[in-house]
Design a protein around this motif. Structure first.
Motif, PDB file in Angstrom:
ATOM      1  N   ALA A  40      29.835  42.008  34.676  1.00  0.00           N
ATOM      2  CA  ALA A  40      30.656  41.494  34.871  1.00  0.00           C
ATOM      3  C   ALA A  40      30.205  39.906  34.404  1.00  0.00           C
ATOM      4  O   ALA A  40      30.918  38.564  33.980  1.00  0.00           O
ATOM      5  N   ASP A  44      34.689  40.815  27.158  1.00  0.00           N
ATOM      6  CA  ASP A  44      36.305  39.593  28.154  1.00  0.00           C
ATOM      7  C   ASP A  44      35.590  38.378  28.791  1.00  0.00           C
ATOM      8  O   ASP A  44      36.251  37.196  27.998  1.00  0.00           O
ATOM      9  N   ARG A  48      36.472  34.230  27.280  1.00  0.00           N
ATOM     10  CA  ARG A  48      36.490  33.203  27.649  1.00  0.00           C
ATOM     11  C   ARG A  48      36.266  32.023  28.145  1.00  0.00           C
ATOM     12  O   ARG A  48      36.040  31.214  27.124  1.00  0.00           O
ATOM     13  N   LEU A 145      35.289  30.119  38.416  1.00  0.00           N
ATOM     14  CA  LEU A 145      36.395  29.551  39.375  1.00  0.00           C
ATOM     15  C   LEU A 145      38.001  30.494  39.425  1.00  0.00           C
ATOM     16  O   LEU A 145      37.882  31.048  38.621  1.00  0.00           O
ATOM     17  N   GLY A 146      39.088  30.776  39.723  1.00  0.00           N
ATOM     18  CA  GLY A 146      39.830  30.780  40.207  1.00  0.00           C
ATOM     19  C   GLY A 146      40.131  32.837  40.679  1.00  0.00           C
ATOM     20  O   GLY A 146      38.970  32.964  41.017  1.00  0.00           O
ATOM     21  N   ALA A 147      41.190  33.491  40.114  1.00  0.00           N
ATOM     22  CA  ALA A 147      41.492  34.973  40.237  1.00  0.00           C
ATOM     23  C   ALA A 147      40.084  35.456  39.569  1.00  0.00           C
ATOM     24  O   ALA A 147      39.836  36.163  39.621  1.00  0.00           O
ATOM     25  N   ILE A 148      39.996  34.800  38.688  1.00  0.00           N
ATOM     26  CA  ILE A 148      38.797  35.437  37.185  1.00  0.00           C
ATOM     27  C   ILE A 148      37.382  35.093  37.821  1.00  0.00           C
ATOM     28  O   ILE A 148      37.077  36.939  38.122  1.00  0.00           O
ATOM     29  N   GLY A 149      37.520  34.619  39.170  1.00  0.00           N
ATOM     30  CA  GLY A 149      36.075  34.252  39.189  1.00  0.00           C
ATOM     31  C   GLY A 149      35.929  34.948  40.584  1.00  0.00           C
ATOM     32  O   GLY A 149      35.111  35.512  41.288  1.00  0.00           O
ATOM     33  N   ILE A 150      37.212  35.379  41.036  1.00  0.00           N
ATOM     34  CA  ILE A 150      36.732  36.091  42.273  1.00  0.00           C
ATOM     35  C   ILE A 150      36.369  37.450  42.092  1.00  0.00           C
ATOM     36  O   ILE A 150      35.445  37.877  42.335  1.00  0.00           O
ATOM     37  N   ALA A 151      37.184  37.830  41.513  1.00  0.00           N
ATOM     38  CA  ALA A 151      37.099  39.210  40.569  1.00  0.00           C
ATOM     39  C   ALA A 151      35.085  39.658  40.005  1.00  0.00           C
ATOM     40  O   ALA A 151      34.987  40.372  40.604  1.00  0.00           O
ATOM     41  N   ARG A 152      34.723  38.276  39.327  1.00  0.00           N
ATOM     42  CA  ARG A 152      34.037  38.815  38.863  1.00  0.00           C
ATOM     43  C   ARG A 152      32.505  38.550  40.074  1.00  0.00           C
ATOM     44  O   ARG A 152      31.707  39.063  39.899  1.00  0.00           O
ATOM     45  N   PHE A 154      32.668  39.475  43.262  1.00  0.00           N
ATOM     46  CA  PHE A 154      32.825  40.982  44.028  1.00  0.00           C
ATOM     47  C   PHE A 154      32.237  42.136  42.644  1.00  0.00           C
ATOM     48  O   PHE A 154      31.429  42.668  43.683  1.00  0.00           O
ATOM     49  N   THR A 155      32.213  41.467  42.255  1.00  0.00           N
ATOM     50  CA  THR A 155      31.757  42.844  40.735  1.00  0.00           C
ATOM     51  C   THR A 155      30.297  42.801  40.548  1.00  0.00           C
ATOM     52  O   THR A 155      30.168  43.832  40.597  1.00  0.00           O
ATOM     53  N   ARG A 194      41.411  26.150  39.976  1.00  0.00           N
ATOM     54  CA  ARG A 194      41.081  27.108  39.907  1.00  0.00           C
ATOM     55  C   ARG A 194      40.355  27.236  41.200  1.00  0.00           C
ATOM     56  O   ARG A 194      40.256  28.030  42.804  1.00  0.00           O
ATOM     57  N   TYR A 197      42.186  27.371  44.186  1.00  0.00           N
ATOM     58  CA  TYR A 197      42.473  28.542  45.210  1.00  0.00           C
ATOM     59  C   TYR A 197      42.179  28.968  45.477  1.00  0.00           C
ATOM     60  O   TYR A 197      42.214  29.713  46.659  1.00  0.00           O
TER      61      TYR A 197
ATOM     62  N   ALA B 151      38.815  41.682  47.505  1.00  0.00           N
ATOM     63  CA  ALA B 151      36.546  41.878  47.458  1.00  0.00           C
ATOM     64  C   ALA B 151      36.813  42.936  47.668  1.00  0.00           C
ATOM     65  O   ALA B 151      35.566  43.273  46.940  1.00  0.00           O
ATOM     66  N   PHE B 154      36.563  45.486  44.373  1.00  0.00           N
ATOM     67  CA  PHE B 154      35.887  44.744  42.709  1.00  0.00           C
ATOM     68  C   PHE B 154      34.757  45.225  43.451  1.00  0.00           C
ATOM     69  O   PHE B 154      33.788  45.441  42.133  1.00  0.00           O
ATOM     70  N   THR B 155      34.277  44.963  44.765  1.00  0.00           N
ATOM     71  CA  THR B 155      32.909  44.606  45.206  1.00  0.00           C
ATOM     72  C   THR B 155      32.460  46.439  44.857  1.00  0.00           C
ATOM     73  O   THR B 155      31.434  46.697  43.775  1.00  0.00           O
ATOM     74  N   GLY B 158      32.198  47.152  40.972  1.00  0.00           N
ATOM     75  CA  GLY B 158      30.732  46.762  40.671  1.00  0.00           C
ATOM     76  C   GLY B 158      29.684  48.396  41.410  1.00  0.00           C
ATOM     77  O   GLY B 158      28.467  47.909  39.998  1.00  0.00           O
ATOM     78  N   VAL B 164      35.146  44.521  35.291  1.00  0.00           N
ATOM     79  CA  VAL B 164      36.002  43.662  35.894  1.00  0.00           C
ATOM     80  C   VAL B 164      37.863  43.575  35.202  1.00  0.00           C
ATOM     81  O   VAL B 164      38.786  44.257  36.198  1.00  0.00           O
ATOM     82  N   TYR B 201      47.800  37.757  43.233  1.00  0.00           N
ATOM     83  CA  TYR B 201      46.456  37.564  42.347  1.00  0.00           C
ATOM     84  C   TYR B 201      46.725  37.795  41.252  1.00  0.00           C
ATOM     85  O   TYR B 201      46.069  37.608  40.339  1.00  0.00           O
ATOM     86  N   ARG B 204      48.440  35.879  38.188  1.00  0.00           N
ATOM     87  CA  ARG B 204      47.459  34.664  38.242  1.00  0.00           C
ATOM     88  C   ARG B 204      46.395  35.010  37.647  1.00  0.00           C
ATOM     89  O   ARG B 204      45.795  34.048  36.071  1.00  0.00           O
ATOM     90  N   ILE B 205      45.470  36.122  37.762  1.00  0.00           N
ATOM     91  CA  ILE B 205      44.617  36.783  36.483  1.00  0.00           C
ATOM     92  C   ILE B 205      44.694  36.171  35.499  1.00  0.00           C
ATOM     93  O   ILE B 205      44.798  35.933  34.465  1.00  0.00           O
ATOM     94  N   GLU B 208      45.865  33.202  33.857  1.00  0.00           N
ATOM     95  CA  GLU B 208      43.807  32.539  33.376  1.00  0.00           C
ATOM     96  C   GLU B 208      43.340  33.225  32.413  1.00  0.00           C
ATOM     97  O   GLU B 208      42.816  32.508  31.564  1.00  0.00           O
ATOM     98  N   ASN B 211      44.866  33.715  25.950  1.00  0.00           N
ATOM     99  CA  ASN B 211      44.271  33.215  25.532  1.00  0.00           C
ATOM    100  C   ASN B 211      45.486  32.046  24.859  1.00  0.00           C
ATOM    101  O   ASN B 211      46.579  33.058  24.481  1.00  0.00           O
TER     102      ASN B 211
END
Lengths: 213, 213
Positions: A40, A44, A48, A145-152, A154-155, A194, A197, B151, B154-155, B158, B164, B201, B204-205, B208, B211
């Motif tokens: 996580a 990448d 960011r 935060l945001g969609a990437i924060g959600i992915a991170r 839970f990972t 974010r 969201y 959720a 990603f869980t 990990g 991710v 979703y 959106r990732i 976000e 770059n």
């Protein structure tokens, strides 16, 4: 709008650093790429945080060599935390200092990079004595935060063997805390949508998992 | 609307099972609760698969004792897969069979429960010879979609040390596959909006994490 346009022009132009500074940054980037491999907090995530740091740093007129170097190296000690339990902010700061000495990084700035990295861990909030340290902390938090924060989140939860329900509880608490820990206005503007969201995502989980009973 | 109202009334009333069947279900539930402890397939996941199975099963006029028992026991062998690498659908089916014998579950239905659980693994698609097996598969897949599906994926990522970015790639491929694997119209209706949420979703990732370069 004028401010936004000016910022975009600056981001696209590499003139905000001298060419010798860019050479140093490139060395730091290569080193970081090599050292970042956790699920996580891989390269990448660091890319960011670098990008967020650059956006906030340009707006806030930060010392960009210090800031971007700290951004690239802020998590290099993550694997040491996983392996032996040492605090990753400590481990990263010390590793960064040793590496920067070896590439003849300006000595006065090594101290600042060290302190910014050392202070970036959430539990050390309120100890950001200078601008670049505050910006690194903000840039790091935006990526939670945001969609990437959600992915991170839970990972990372799965990685440390925390189940879905416990991560949801953790994330709910964490969201509001993160918003209160932001320092710069620029970061607050980047974070707001974010954050919203994530709140709507958590509301949706509740709806999906509510049983008809 | 009439159909929906009728379904809700059925869900709220326990009359779709005989009282002796409810007693068996309660025993099965207690056993499952005790056996489910992995991070992305805990008892909360099983409860939702139970609920989805019930909704689809009532609409499709399935044998509910078989279906709900299979739903409760479909993942009890997950920990064996983690511990020794045995296929969890195999392990769960065998464990379910042994447990059901020990509580004098109707013998003819044990065979059906065994086969439904044995066939629920995604890679065994197309081998669902009877209705309850198809419904269990659908009910399980619905829980891999929507906010809760995000959720969980990603869980689980990990947990198995997948980062991710790799989970994002995996999830993108998986989403369309899941939609094609659904059997019943009821499940397809339940899945559609959850699928759309996941697609937005992932979009959106991308936004976000793109770059400015």
């Amino acid at each position: 709008m004028a401010e936004k346009q000016k910022l975009e022009e600056q981001l696209l132009s590499p003139d905000y650093l001298e060419s010798n500074e860019w050479k140093l940054i490139k060395k730091v980037e290569d080193y970081a790429k090599d050292r970042l491999n956790t699920v996580a907090h891989g390269f990448d995530h660091t890319e960011r945080v670098f990008q967020n740091s650059l956006i906030i740093g340009l707006t806030e007129h930060a010392d960009l060599l210090t800031l971007l170097t700290a951004a690239l190296l802020h998590d290099v000690g993550r694997d040491i935390e996983i392996a032996i339990g040492a605090d990753h902010a400590d481990a990263s700061a010390h590793e960064a200092k040793d590496f920067l000495k070896s590439v003849n990084f300006p000595v006065a700035k090594i101290k600042r990079v060290f302190e910014a990295i050392h202070g970036h861990r959430s539990s050390r909030e309120g100890k950001h004595a200078f601008l670049e340290s505050r910006i690194l902390s903000d840039a790091d938090k935006i990526d939670s935060l945001g969609a990437i924060g959600i992915a991170r989140v839970f990972t990372f939860g799965g990685k440390i063997n925390r189940d879905v329900q416990d991560t949801i509880v953790y994330f709910k608490k964490r969201l509001d805390k993160v918003m209160m820990q932001l320092h710069t206005d620029r970061a607050k503007r980047m974070a707001e949508e974010r954050y919203n969201y994530c709140v709507s995502y958590l509301k949706r989980i509740e709806e999906e998992t509510a049983n008809i009973k």
